[in-house]
Design an enzyme around this catalytic site. Structure first.
Site, PDB file in Angstrom:
ATOM      1  N   TYR A 135       0.732  -1.258  -0.021  1.00  0.00           N
ATOM      2  CA  TYR A 135       0.054   0.052  -0.145  1.00  0.00           C
ATOM      3  C   TYR A 135       0.770   1.289   0.071  1.00  0.00           C
ATOM      4  CZ  TYR A 135      -4.339  -2.439   0.955  1.00  0.00           C
ATOM      5  OH  TYR A 135      -5.663  -3.015   0.725  1.00  0.00           O
ATOM      6  N   LYS A 187       3.953 -14.416   3.566  1.00  0.00           N
ATOM      7  CA  LYS A 187       4.197 -15.445   2.721  1.00  0.00           C
ATOM      8  C   LYS A 187       5.843 -15.319   2.475  1.00  0.00           C
ATOM      9  CE  LYS A 187       2.933 -17.598  -1.280  1.00  0.00           C
ATOM     10  NZ  LYS A 187       2.249 -18.921  -1.471  1.00  0.00           N
ATOM     11  N   ASP A 220      -1.873 -18.387   1.985  1.00  0.00           N
ATOM     12  CA  ASP A 220      -2.597 -19.221   1.278  1.00  0.00           C
ATOM     13  C   ASP A 220      -3.199 -20.344   2.229  1.00  0.00           C
ATOM     14  OD1 ASP A 220      -0.149 -20.272   1.375  1.00  0.00           O
ATOM     15  OD2 ASP A 220       0.051 -20.966  -0.571  1.00  0.00           O
ATOM     16  N   ASP A 244      -6.036  -7.219   4.281  1.00  0.00           N
ATOM     17  CA  ASP A 244      -7.358  -6.616   3.804  1.00  0.00           C
ATOM     18  C   ASP A 244      -7.930  -8.075   3.434  1.00  0.00           C
ATOM     19  OD1 ASP A 244      -8.976  -5.066   2.193  1.00  0.00           O
ATOM     20  OD2 ASP A 244      -7.792  -5.375   0.333  1.00  0.00           O
ATOM     21  N   ASP A 248     -11.826  -9.963   4.588  1.00  0.00           N
ATOM     22  CA  ASP A 248     -13.370 -10.144   3.873  1.00  0.00           C
ATOM     23  C   ASP A 248     -13.629 -11.553   4.172  1.00  0.00           C
ATOM     24  OD1 ASP A 248     -13.428  -7.246   2.971  1.00  0.00           O
ATOM     25  OD2 ASP A 248     -14.110  -7.983   1.132  1.00  0.00           O
TER      26      ASP A 248
HETATM   27  C1  IPM Z   1     -10.507  -1.838   3.423  1.00  0.00           C
HETATM   28  C2  IPM Z   1     -10.494  -1.652   1.888  1.00  0.00           C
HETATM   29  C3  IPM Z   1      -9.451  -0.651   1.574  1.00  0.00           C
HETATM   30  C4  IPM Z   1      -8.207  -1.160   1.702  1.00  0.00           C
HETATM   31  C5  IPM Z   1      -9.536   0.177   0.024  1.00  0.00           C
HETATM   32  C6  IPM Z   1     -10.675   0.804  -0.151  1.00  0.00           C
HETATM   33  C7  IPM Z   1      -8.490   1.146  -0.097  1.00  0.00           C
HETATM   34  O1  IPM Z   1     -10.562  -2.329   1.061  1.00  0.00           O
HETATM   35  O2  IPM Z   1     -10.572  -1.027   4.144  1.00  0.00           O
HETATM   36  O3  IPM Z   1     -10.747  -2.970   3.670  1.00  0.00           O
HETATM   37  O4  IPM Z   1      -7.720  -1.813   0.793  1.00  0.00           O
HETATM   38  O5  IPM Z   1      -7.676  -1.216   2.870  1.00  0.00           O
HETATM   39 MN    MN Z   2     -10.848  -4.258   1.959  1.00  0.00          MN
END
Ligand code: IPM
Ligand code: MN
Ligand code: NAD
Length: 355
Positions: A135, A187, A220, A244, A248
């Site tokens: 990032y 990784k 992974d 990140d 999710d």
């Molecule tokens: C998150 C989002 C952000 C990230 C994006 C929107 C820049 O996906 O907060 O998880 O990648 O950190």
């Molecule tokens: Mn995200």
């Protein structure tokens, strides 16, 4: 007294944070907390109208606040990255919010898409490094728009940056761990520079935390474990991009994007609280988005501001809403975004009267 900068942002950002604000305003009036909100219209509308993303005068003004409460940014009308990098990442970097705390907690068994998992099986925290890695924005194009084009995107890990996040994660595991255990996720078999540094930093820091169990997974393999055996995790520390992605996945095993919370923390400066999800353009403007992540993010902010009791009460009200099916359709209910917010305030009120 605390001054809160409120950035609703784009898409469902406004709809869901409005419910968080309802809860905060309720506590504010009841307990005279002295919370003061100021709204900032950062996001797609402002950008499309004026070309402004995050002007310096706004950034300077944000410095005077105690915390930031944010919805989400990103809009299909704007090239990807402009608002995400220009607002969200810029704020995380500018305020050096190097810790991204992402608890993964299952509140109701039937939300979990995994077979036979109990509430206690899905209850761990990802500590995501939040200012470095891929990032960092280092890279560029060579021979752009030619058949020989090369694009690079470098992963930056500094020893100080990695040390401070690993130290925080060890301390966090020691303080809040069920059976204190810290798992590092990397990784290191391929990223033999950046994640070799992570490995060395983890082992060396680990010497000071012999009371905390220490564990390692390649990224992974960790996705596999998070699906098959999520109960083995307590605290997981990882780099920016892996944090990140795996959160999710974490969101899904706790009931979906509408349930996952994120705190961008700098213990010595201004922290920022937001749901993990984005602006969800596919459902924006319909008053159907799940506001619980945004409300729980407000609770995390209350905790940070020293109001742990009110944070607990908010979580309890969320649990009541889940138990009574007073929830949005993504998690099996029939209420609108606004109705969930109203129900939470009503629940808080009746809990208060019952005490
Ligand atoms: C998150 C989002 C952000 C990230 C994006 C929107 C820049 O996906 O907060 O998880 O990648 O950190
Ligand atoms: Mn995200
Ligand atoms: P997203 O999180 O916005 O949506 C993914 C899926 O989850 C969609 O189907 C959406 O409808 C659903 N969803 C998300 N939040 C929900 C909620 N509260 N209730 C019910 N359903 C919900 O991710 P995306 O679609 O990949 O990204 C959309 C935009 O948001 C992009 O511009 C992206 O860059 C941005 N984004 C911003 C942030 C942030 O500001 N923190 C985070 C992630 C994505």
């Amino acid at each position: 007294m605390s001054n809160i900068a409120y950035i609703p942002g784009d898409g469902i950002g406004e709809e869901v944070t409005r419910q968080g604000i309802k809860v905060l305003n309720y506590f504010n009036d009841l307990h005279q907390l002295g919370l003061k909100f100021e709204k900032f219209d950062l996001g797609a509308e402002r950008y499309l109208k004026t070309g402004d993303i995050l002007p310096d005068d706004v950034l300077n003004k944000l410095e005077t606040f105690d915390a930031i409460y944010l919805g989400a940014v990103g809009d299909p009308r704007v090239e990807p990255g402009i608002l995400e990098k220009g607002i969200l990442l810029k704020l995380r970097f500018y305020f050096d919010q190097y810790i991204n705390l992402r608890p993964i907690k299952l509140y109701k068994e039937e939300f979990c898409p995994l077979k036979g998992k109990k509430l206690q099986d899905i209850d761990f925290t990802v500590v995501r490094e939040n200012t470095e890695g891929i990032y960092a924005g280092v890279g560029g194009f060579l021979k752009k728009d030619t058949p020989d084009e090369i694009a690079t995107q470098e992963m930056i890990s500094t020893r100080k940056g990695v040390d401070r996040i690993i130290k925080y994660a060890f301390e966090y595991a020691r303080e809040f761990g069920k059976e204190p255990k810290l798992t590092v996720c990397d990784k290191s078999n391929v990223l033999t520079y950046a994640h070799n540094l992570w490995q060395r930093a983890f082992k060396e820091m680990g010497q000071n935390y012999q009371d905390v169990k220490q564990d390692h997974f390649l990224v992974d393999a960790i996705t596999m474990k998070m699906v098959r055996n999520p109960e083995i995790f307590d605290v997981v520390v990882t780099c920016n991009i892996f944090g990140d992605i795996i959160t999710d996945l974490g969101a899904e095993i706790q009931g979906g994007m509408g349930m996952a919370v994120s705190g961008n923390i700098n213990p010595d400066s201004i922290s920022m609280f937001e749901p993990v999800h984005g602006s969800a353009p596919d459902i924006a403007g319909q008053n159907i988005a799940n506001p619980l992540a945004a409300v729980l993010a407000a609770a995390m902010m209350l905790r940070q501001l020293g109001e742990s009791r009110l944070a607990d009460q908010t979580e309890k009200a969320v649990v009541t809403a889940l138990e009574n099916n007073m929830i949005t359709s993504d998690i099996g209910g029939e209420l609108s975004t606004d109705q969930v917010g109203d129900y939470l305030v009503k629940t808080l009120k009746s809990n208060e009267e019952g005490e």
